[in-house]
Design a protein around this motif. Structure first.
Motif, mmCIF file in Angstrom:
data_model
loop_
_atom_site.group_PDB
_atom_site.id
_atom_site.type_symbol
_atom_site.label_atom_id
_atom_site.label_comp_id
_atom_site.label_asym_id
_atom_site.label_seq_id
_atom_site.Cartn_x
_atom_site.Cartn_y
_atom_site.Cartn_z
ATOM 1 N N PRO A 190 0.831 -1.213 0.000
ATOM 2 C CA PRO A 190 0.000 0.000 0.000
ATOM 3 C C PRO A 190 0.861 1.256 0.000
ATOM 4 C CG PRO A 190 -0.812 -1.585 1.595
ATOM 5 C CD PRO A 190 0.504 -2.107 1.123
ATOM 6 N N ASP A 191 0.347 2.318 -0.613
ATOM 7 C CA ASP A 191 1.110 3.554 -0.720
ATOM 8 C C ASP A 191 1.119 4.316 0.599
ATOM 9 O OD1 ASP A 191 1.778 3.247 -3.416
ATOM 10 O OD2 ASP A 191 -0.152 4.055 -4.064
ATOM 11 N N ARG A 192 2.290 4.738 1.028
ATOM 12 C CA ARG A 192 2.444 5.601 2.203
ATOM 13 C C ARG A 192 2.325 7.071 1.805
ATOM 14 N NH1 ARG A 192 1.979 4.094 7.540
ATOM 15 N NH2 ARG A 192 3.168 5.470 8.903
ATOM 16 N N VAL A 193 2.571 7.333 0.541
ATOM 17 C CA VAL A 193 2.539 8.689 -0.001
ATOM 18 C C VAL A 193 1.673 8.679 -1.252
ATOM 19 C CG1 VAL A 193 3.939 10.613 -0.877
ATOM 20 C CG2 VAL A 193 4.897 9.049 0.852
ATOM 21 N N HIS A 194 0.782 9.658 -1.381
ATOM 22 C CA HIS A 194 -0.042 9.718 -2.592
ATOM 23 C C HIS A 194 -0.337 11.161 -2.962
ATOM 24 C CE1 HIS A 194 -3.445 9.820 0.410
ATOM 25 N NE2 HIS A 194 -3.899 10.724 -0.451
ATOM 26 N N ILE A 195 -0.910 11.353 -4.137
ATOM 27 C CA ILE A 195 -1.243 12.682 -4.652
ATOM 28 C C ILE A 195 -2.729 12.933 -4.477
ATOM 29 C CG2 ILE A 195 -1.367 14.082 -6.761
ATOM 30 C CD1 ILE A 195 1.163 12.648 -7.716
ATOM 31 N N ASP A 196 -3.063 14.167 -4.098
ATOM 32 C CA ASP A 196 -4.453 14.622 -4.046
ATOM 33 C C ASP A 196 -4.727 15.503 -5.259
ATOM 34 O OD1 ASP A 196 -4.966 13.383 -1.625
ATOM 35 O OD2 ASP A 196 -4.570 15.179 -0.431
ATOM 36 N N LEU A 197 -5.855 15.252 -5.916
ATOM 37 C CA LEU A 197 -6.284 16.037 -7.071
ATOM 38 C C LEU A 197 -7.501 16.871 -6.694
ATOM 39 C CD1 LEU A 197 -6.081 13.283 -9.854
ATOM 40 C CD2 LEU A 197 -4.293 14.878 -9.126
ATOM 41 N N LEU A 198 -7.617 18.037 -7.311
ATOM 42 C CA LEU A 198 -8.716 18.955 -6.991
ATOM 43 C C LEU A 198 -9.431 19.384 -8.269
ATOM 44 C CD1 LEU A 198 -10.054 20.720 -4.695
ATOM 45 C CD2 LEU A 198 -8.494 22.539 -5.440
ATOM 46 N N PRO A 199 -10.774 19.303 -8.308
ATOM 47 C CA PRO A 199 -11.520 19.843 -9.459
ATOM 48 C C PRO A 199 -11.448 21.370 -9.483
ATOM 49 C CG PRO A 199 -12.876 18.328 -8.157
ATOM 50 C CD PRO A 199 -11.671 18.663 -7.340
ATOM 51 N N TYR A 200 -11.668 21.934 -10.650
ATOM 52 C CA TYR A 200 -11.779 23.385 -10.770
ATOM 53 C C TYR A 200 -13.172 23.826 -10.346
ATOM 54 C CZ TYR A 200 -7.307 23.930 -13.131
ATOM 55 O OH TYR A 200 -5.970 23.957 -13.417
ATOM 56 N N ALA A 201 -13.291 25.098 -9.986
ATOM 57 C CA ALA A 201 -14.589 25.671 -9.630
ATOM 58 C C ALA A 201 -15.557 25.458 -10.787
ATOM 59 C CB ALA A 201 -14.447 27.159 -9.321
ATOM 60 N N GLY A 202 -16.737 24.973 -10.458
ATOM 61 C CA GLY A 202 -17.743 24.711 -11.481
ATOM 62 C C GLY A 202 -17.739 23.291 -11.995
ATOM 63 N N ASP A 203 -16.669 22.548 -11.750
ATOM 64 C CA ASP A 203 -16.625 21.144 -12.157
ATOM 65 C C ASP A 203 -17.165 20.274 -11.034
ATOM 66 O OD1 ASP A 203 -15.574 21.800 -14.586
ATOM 67 O OD2 ASP A 203 -13.509 21.240 -14.102
ATOM 68 N N ASP A 204 -17.798 19.184 -11.412
ATOM 69 C CA ASP A 204 -18.460 18.304 -10.455
ATOM 70 C C ASP A 204 -17.536 17.160 -10.059
ATOM 71 O OD1 ASP A 204 -21.094 17.392 -9.151
ATOM 72 O OD2 ASP A 204 -20.484 15.640 -10.332
ATOM 73 N N GLN A 205 -17.363 16.971 -8.756
ATOM 74 C CA GLN A 205 -16.486 15.912 -8.267
ATOM 75 C C GLN A 205 -16.931 14.539 -8.759
ATOM 76 O OE1 GLN A 205 -16.881 14.702 -4.166
ATOM 77 N NE2 GLN A 205 -14.666 14.727 -3.846
ATOM 78 N N GLU A 206 -18.216 14.233 -8.665
ATOM 79 C CA GLU A 206 -18.706 12.917 -9.083
ATOM 80 C C GLU A 206 -18.482 12.697 -10.568
ATOM 81 O OE1 GLU A 206 -19.598 10.440 -7.408
ATOM 82 O OE2 GLU A 206 -19.983 11.233 -5.406
ATOM 83 N N ALA A 207 -18.682 13.742 -11.365
ATOM 84 C CA ALA A 207 -18.451 13.611 -12.807
ATOM 85 C C ALA A 207 -16.979 13.368 -13.100
ATOM 86 C CB ALA A 207 -18.946 14.852 -13.537
ATOM 87 N N GLU A 208 -16.113 14.029 -12.338
ATOM 88 C CA GLU A 208 -14.680 13.806 -12.527
ATOM 89 C C GLU A 208 -14.297 12.375 -12.146
ATOM 90 O OE1 GLU A 208 -12.370 15.426 -13.889
ATOM 91 O OE2 GLU A 208 -13.185 17.433 -14.132
ATOM 92 N N VAL A 209 -14.859 11.875 -11.060
ATOM 93 C CA VAL A 209 -14.567 10.506 -10.644
ATOM 94 C C VAL A 209 -15.055 9.512 -11.700
ATOM 95 C CG1 VAL A 209 -15.127 8.733 -8.930
ATOM 96 C CG2 VAL A 209 -14.483 11.028 -8.179
#
Length: 246
Positions: A190-209
């Motif tokens: 398992p990863d001890r270190v990972h990257i967090d991604l962020l949607p832009y304003a107006g973009d939908d998190q569920e749609a991005e997923v």
């Protein structure tokens, strides 16, 4: 629709110790958004999120790091050989320790933070002269071409280089660190270190997923429960999170 890398997330037994180390190592500031979380980001008027820096979030977990080398690590930039020597000396005084991962005789120095998370202090390289203190977020993988294709499509970063052994992306704004993929073998722990991604304003998190799933990402259940972020893995099993909006 696109996502932007905004954080490197490091799991730790003690977020304050590891977070304090990285703040001192990078010359950045410390804050905390919640108990068990230490946020490390630049000072000088920096307002998150900003492409000029990928910040560091250290999060407390009950499990210690395994003896296996992390699949994701940071490379730190230097401006001269003297700077590299000075930085290594300062980092060791802060609690870093030398690590032998089989690197042999190389011009960079491999160290580990106080909980054993490996990182490299690079010799001066022109490529990293304008990245800030973090030159690159390096991800070990079996197929750099496939990883580059996924992350290039997943984010709004630009693909700068790709071959069978190495691939490199950076913000389209030409600032901040690179994300690099190195051929080293398949993921095993398992990863001890990972990257967090962020949607832009107006973009939908569920749609991005949903878009990421179509690209080959897989949902990941870490027992996180009802949280504002979504946990996923890329096609080689590296963990990452899609955050809610800023």
């Amino acid at each position: 629709m696109a996502l932007r890398p905004v954080n490197v997330n490091i799991k730790a037994l003690d977020d304050t110790v590891v977070g304090g180390f990285w703040a001192a190592a990078l010359g950045w500031n410390v804050s905390s958004e919640a108990p068990g979380v230490t946020n490390v980001e630049p000072g000088g008027g920096f307002v998150w999120p900003d492409a000029s820096a990928v910040c560091v979030d250290v999060v407390t977990v009950p499990e210690p790091k395994s003896a296996t080398k992390n699949r994701v690590h940071l490379d730190l930039a230097t401006t001269s050989r003297a700077h590299q020597t000075e930085l290594v000396t300062r980092l060791r005084a802060l609690g870093a320790t030398p690590v032998d991962i089989g690197q042999g005789d190389v011009p960079w120095v491999v160290l580990a933070d106080p909980e054993g998370n490996e990182f490299c202090v690079l010799e001066p390289r022109a490529l990293y002269r304008d990245t800030g203190p973090i030159a690159a977020i390096v991800i070990d993988c079996a197929d750099p071409r496939a990883m580059a294709a996924f992350w290039d499509a997943a984010t709004d970063w630009t693909l700068h280089e790709v071959d069978d052994d190495h691939a490199r992306l950076r913000s389209a704004k030409g600032v901040g660190p690179y994300i690099e993929f190195l051929r080293t073998g398949a993921k095993s722990v398992p990863d001890r270190v990972h990257i967090d991604l962020l949607p832009y304003a107006g973009d939908d998190q569920e749609a991005e997923v949903a878009r990421l799933r179509e690209l080959g990402a897989t949902d990941l259940d870490l027992g996180q429960g009802d949280v504002s972020w979504k946990c996923l893995t890329d096609p080689e099993g590296h963990e990452f999170c899609v955050l809610g909006r800023a």
